[in-house]
Design a protein around this motif. Structure first.
Motif, PDB file in Angstrom:
ATOM      1  N   ALA A 181     -34.717 -27.988  -0.076  1.00 28.60           N
ATOM      2  CA  ALA A 181     -34.831 -27.749  -1.520  1.00 28.60           C
ATOM      3  C   ALA A 181     -36.270 -27.473  -1.916  1.00 28.60           C
ATOM      4  O   ALA A 181     -36.537 -26.632  -2.784  1.00 28.60           O
ATOM      5  CB  ALA A 181     -34.283 -28.944  -2.283  1.00 28.60           C
ATOM      6  N   ALA A 182     -37.219 -28.167  -1.286  1.00 30.02           N
ATOM      7  CA  ALA A 182     -38.634 -27.925  -1.574  1.00 30.02           C
ATOM      8  C   ALA A 182     -39.025 -26.505  -1.188  1.00 30.02           C
ATOM      9  O   ALA A 182     -39.736 -25.809  -1.926  1.00 30.02           O
ATOM     10  CB  ALA A 182     -39.503 -28.941  -0.838  1.00 30.02           C
ATOM     11  N   VAL A 183     -38.567 -26.053  -0.017  1.00 33.07           N
ATOM     12  CA  VAL A 183     -38.843 -24.679   0.417  1.00 33.07           C
ATOM     13  C   VAL A 183     -38.243 -23.689  -0.572  1.00 33.07           C
ATOM     14  O   VAL A 183     -38.861 -22.686  -0.944  1.00 33.07           O
ATOM     15  CB  VAL A 183     -38.292 -24.437   1.834  1.00 33.07           C
ATOM     16  N   GLY A 184     -37.020 -23.972  -1.029  1.00 37.11           N
ATOM     17  CA  GLY A 184     -36.378 -23.094  -1.990  1.00 37.11           C
ATOM     18  C   GLY A 184     -37.131 -23.005  -3.299  1.00 37.11           C
ATOM     19  O   GLY A 184     -37.330 -21.915  -3.847  1.00 37.11           O
ATOM     20  N   GLU A 185     -37.573 -24.155  -3.821  1.00 35.98           N
ATOM     21  CA  GLU A 185     -38.311 -24.159  -5.093  1.00 35.98           C
ATOM     22  C   GLU A 185     -39.647 -23.445  -4.961  1.00 35.98           C
ATOM     23  O   GLU A 185     -40.100 -22.780  -5.894  1.00 35.98           O
ATOM     24  CB  GLU A 185     -38.524 -25.596  -5.571  1.00 35.98           C
ATOM     25  N   TRP A 186     -40.291 -23.593  -3.809  1.00 36.38           N
ATOM     26  CA  TRP A 186     -41.572 -22.916  -3.598  1.00 36.38           C
ATOM     27  C   TRP A 186     -41.382 -21.410  -3.447  1.00 36.38           C
ATOM     28  O   TRP A 186     -42.162 -20.619  -3.988  1.00 36.38           O
ATOM     29  CB  TRP A 186     -42.258 -23.474  -2.353  1.00 36.38           C
ATOM     30  N   SER A 187     -40.312 -21.007  -2.756  1.00 38.03           N
ATOM     31  CA  SER A 187     -40.097 -19.594  -2.454  1.00 38.03           C
ATOM     32  C   SER A 187     -39.442 -18.830  -3.596  1.00 38.03           C
ATOM     33  O   SER A 187     -39.845 -17.704  -3.903  1.00 38.03           O
ATOM     34  CB  SER A 187     -39.211 -19.453  -1.201  1.00 38.03           C
ATOM     35  N   ARG A 188     -38.432 -19.442  -4.215  1.00 40.03           N
ATOM     36  CA  ARG A 188     -37.626 -18.726  -5.197  1.00 40.03           C
ATOM     37  C   ARG A 188     -37.586 -19.398  -6.565  1.00 40.03           C
ATOM     38  O   ARG A 188     -36.981 -18.854  -7.492  1.00 40.03           O
ATOM     39  CB  ARG A 188     -36.185 -18.577  -4.682  1.00 40.03           C
ATOM     40  N   PRO A 336     -36.671 -29.713 -10.942  1.00 44.36           N
ATOM     41  CA  PRO A 336     -36.608 -28.375 -10.335  1.00 44.36           C
ATOM     42  C   PRO A 336     -35.859 -27.377 -11.200  1.00 44.36           C
ATOM     43  O   PRO A 336     -35.036 -27.755 -12.036  1.00 44.36           O
ATOM     44  CB  PRO A 336     -35.879 -28.627  -9.016  1.00 44.36           C
ATOM     45  N   VAL A 337     -36.123 -26.093 -10.961  1.00 41.77           N
ATOM     46  CA  VAL A 337     -35.457 -25.050 -11.748  1.00 41.77           C
ATOM     47  C   VAL A 337     -34.218 -24.499 -11.044  1.00 41.77           C
ATOM     48  O   VAL A 337     -33.345 -23.928 -11.693  1.00 41.77           O
ATOM     49  CB  VAL A 337     -36.420 -23.887 -12.073  1.00 41.77           C
ATOM     50  N   GLY A 342     -31.041 -25.170  -4.716  1.00 44.96           N
ATOM     51  CA  GLY A 342     -32.306 -25.217  -4.005  1.00 44.96           C
ATOM     52  C   GLY A 342     -32.192 -25.397  -2.506  1.00 44.96           C
ATOM     53  O   GLY A 342     -32.870 -24.705  -1.730  1.00 44.96           O
ATOM     54  N   ALA A 343     -31.322 -26.317  -2.065  1.00 46.91           N
ATOM     55  CA  ALA A 343     -31.229 -26.601  -0.631  1.00 46.91           C
ATOM     56  C   ALA A 343     -30.670 -25.424   0.148  1.00 46.91           C
ATOM     57  O   ALA A 343     -31.146 -25.104   1.247  1.00 46.91           O
ATOM     58  CB  ALA A 343     -30.380 -27.844  -0.400  1.00 46.91           C
ATOM     59  N   LEU A 344     -29.655 -24.754  -0.385  1.00 46.77           N
ATOM     60  CA  LEU A 344     -29.066 -23.610   0.311  1.00 46.77           C
ATOM     61  C   LEU A 344     -30.062 -22.447   0.363  1.00 46.77           C
ATOM     62  O   LEU A 344     -30.221 -21.800   1.406  1.00 46.77           O
ATOM     63  CB  LEU A 344     -27.778 -23.190  -0.386  1.00 46.77           C
ATOM     64  N   ILE A 345     -30.735 -22.199  -0.757  1.00 50.07           N
ATOM     65  CA  ILE A 345     -31.744 -21.137  -0.791  1.00 50.07           C
ATOM     66  C   ILE A 345     -32.874 -21.467   0.176  1.00 50.07           C
ATOM     67  O   ILE A 345     -33.348 -20.602   0.925  1.00 50.07           O
ATOM     68  CB  ILE A 345     -32.284 -20.960  -2.221  1.00 50.07           C
ATOM     69  N   GLY A 346     -33.302 -22.717   0.174  1.00 48.06           N
ATOM     70  CA  GLY A 346     -34.394 -23.121   1.046  1.00 48.06           C
ATOM     71  C   GLY A 346     -34.036 -23.059   2.517  1.00 48.06           C
ATOM     72  O   GLY A 346     -34.884 -22.748   3.365  1.00 48.06           O
ATOM     73  N   ALA A 347     -32.785 -23.346   2.861  1.00 51.08           N
ATOM     74  CA  ALA A 347     -32.354 -23.212   4.253  1.00 51.08           C
ATOM     75  C   ALA A 347     -32.485 -21.763   4.696  1.00 51.08           C
ATOM     76  O   ALA A 347     -32.976 -21.473   5.802  1.00 51.08           O
ATOM     77  CB  ALA A 347     -30.913 -23.694   4.405  1.00 51.08           C
ATOM     78  N   ALA A 348     -32.064 -20.838   3.823  1.00 48.72           N
ATOM     79  CA  ALA A 348     -32.200 -19.418   4.157  1.00 48.72           C
ATOM     80  C   ALA A 348     -33.664 -19.024   4.303  1.00 48.72           C
ATOM     81  O   ALA A 348     -34.042 -18.313   5.247  1.00 48.72           O
ATOM     82  CB  ALA A 348     -31.526 -18.567   3.078  1.00 48.72           C
TER      83      ALA A 348
END
Length: 360
Positions: A181-188, A336-337, A342-348
């Motif tokens: 989820a952290a990766v997702g929030e940072w990336s997208r 978070p937004v 977030g977690a699924l987006i961040g996994a990708a």
């Protein structure tokens, strides 16, 4: 055998160009020249090469209303590189096939029956999907693809990456839900300016994930719920006493946070007291994590979002009592937004980061 320097440089530049467009969307060649600090002829040659290989295409951008033709934009071809992302939860699986540029090409979700093995279910939900990488997010403490402990799934010392590979016949990366989820929030999301981003996730158990400049770090998966906040307190399922999970009765709040906040808002003194004590415990645990990791932004996700919104004052007060002033002076605490996405987006995005690294 080492490649000639010119070939290595071209590989790095190709990967950098694709990553720039993947993260920031279609851009003009002039904008790419400035962003990557390469000359126009190099950008032109790279764009032509990647268009011929099917990774990029040039499209006409929208007119600004001024004189002249609209700008020509360089854009990703989504299906040229894809990543399979799976989010494993206690009661369901979520799957997405994400293309270059972040476009979701396929998506599905399936419920997990009680006692069902999520590993076997992943093999079913992903089917014969072909992709450049496959990443699964799992709630718990994860290290190098192995789940050391997951309160939510009841897993202890389970090599999830190896089991997924055996079940599907392909390599998998495994990351904990909070880190994903952290990766997702940072990336997208809107946390891209944070150098060190700490994401707190409330599920059936509390976890945290630390990413540095959007990248997952070994040791960044944190069992937030098993930080002792009340020595000698309530017995926890892990065998310790006074863990945050036990003191907050996290399992109950995971299913009943909305009822608790509604009751507190209507004047229920017991509900208010429970939320206050939970907020204070969270603040104390957070102080320990921040002292150890020194983030510059913290996001409260899962059901911790609702808890933080209703108990921000006691969270911040307890946090201040357990943290050095210089560690919290410029620290931003918020929600978070991307929400549950977030977690699924961040996994990708974790998969794409690995793809770009392999291309270099």
């Amino acid at each position: 055998m080492a490649l000639p320097p010119a070939v290595e440089l071209r590989r790095r530049n190709r990967a950098a160009l694709l990553e720039q467009l993947h993260r920031h969307g279609p851009q003009t060649r002039a904008a790419l020249t400035e962003a990557l600090e390469l000359n126009r002829s190099t950008i032109g040659a790279l764009a032509t090469d990647l268009a011929e290989s099917g990774h990029l295409q040039e499209t006409t951008g929208q007119s600004t209303g001024s004189a002249g033709r609209p700008s020509t934009l360089v854009a990703c071809v989504p299906r040229s590189i894809t990543v399979a992302a799976v989010e494993i939860r206690a009661d369901r699986l979520r799957f997405a096939l994400v293309g270059l540029g972040g476009e979701v090409l396929e998506r599905s979700e399936s419920a997990l029956e009680a006692g069902a093995d999520p590993i076997e279910a992943v093999a079913v939900i992903t089917g014969g999907t072909a992709s450049a990488a496959a990443v699964a997010s799992v709630p718990g403490l994860v290290d190098e693809g192995a789940v050391a402990h997951s309160t939510e799934l009841g897993w202890i010392d389970r090599d999830a990456a190896a089991e997924l590979e055996a079940a599907t016949g392909r390599e998998w990366r495994v990351v904990d839900t909070a880190t994903a989820a952290a990766v997702g929030e940072w990336s997208r999301g809107d946390a891209g300016e944070a150098r060190k981003l700490l994401y707190l996730h409330g599920g059936r158990g509390l976890t945290a994930g630390l990413v540095i400049e959007g990248r997952a770090q070994r040791g960044g998966s944190i069992q937030l719920g098993h930080i002792v906040v009340e020595p000698g307190g309530r017995e926890c399922v892990c065998g310790l006493r006074g863990c945050l999970d036990a003191e907050m009765e996290a399992f109950g709040l995971a299913d009943g946070i909305e009822d608790a906040t509604l009751a507190a808002g209507m004047g229920d003194a017991a509900a208010r007291d429970r939320l206050r004590r939970s907020g204070e415990g969270l603040g104390r645990a957070l102080g320990a994590v921040v002292t150890a990791t020194g983030p510059d932004e913290i996001l409260f996700g899962g059901w911790l979002r609702e808890l933080y919104l209703s108990t921000a004052a006691p969270v911040r007060s307890a946090f201040a009592e357990t943290t050095l002033p210089h560690l919290r002076s410029k620290l931003r605490l918020r929600t978070p937004v991307l929400g549950d996405e977030g977690a699924l987006i961040g996994a990708a995005e974790t998969g794409f980061a690995a793809v770009f690294e392999e291309m270099r």
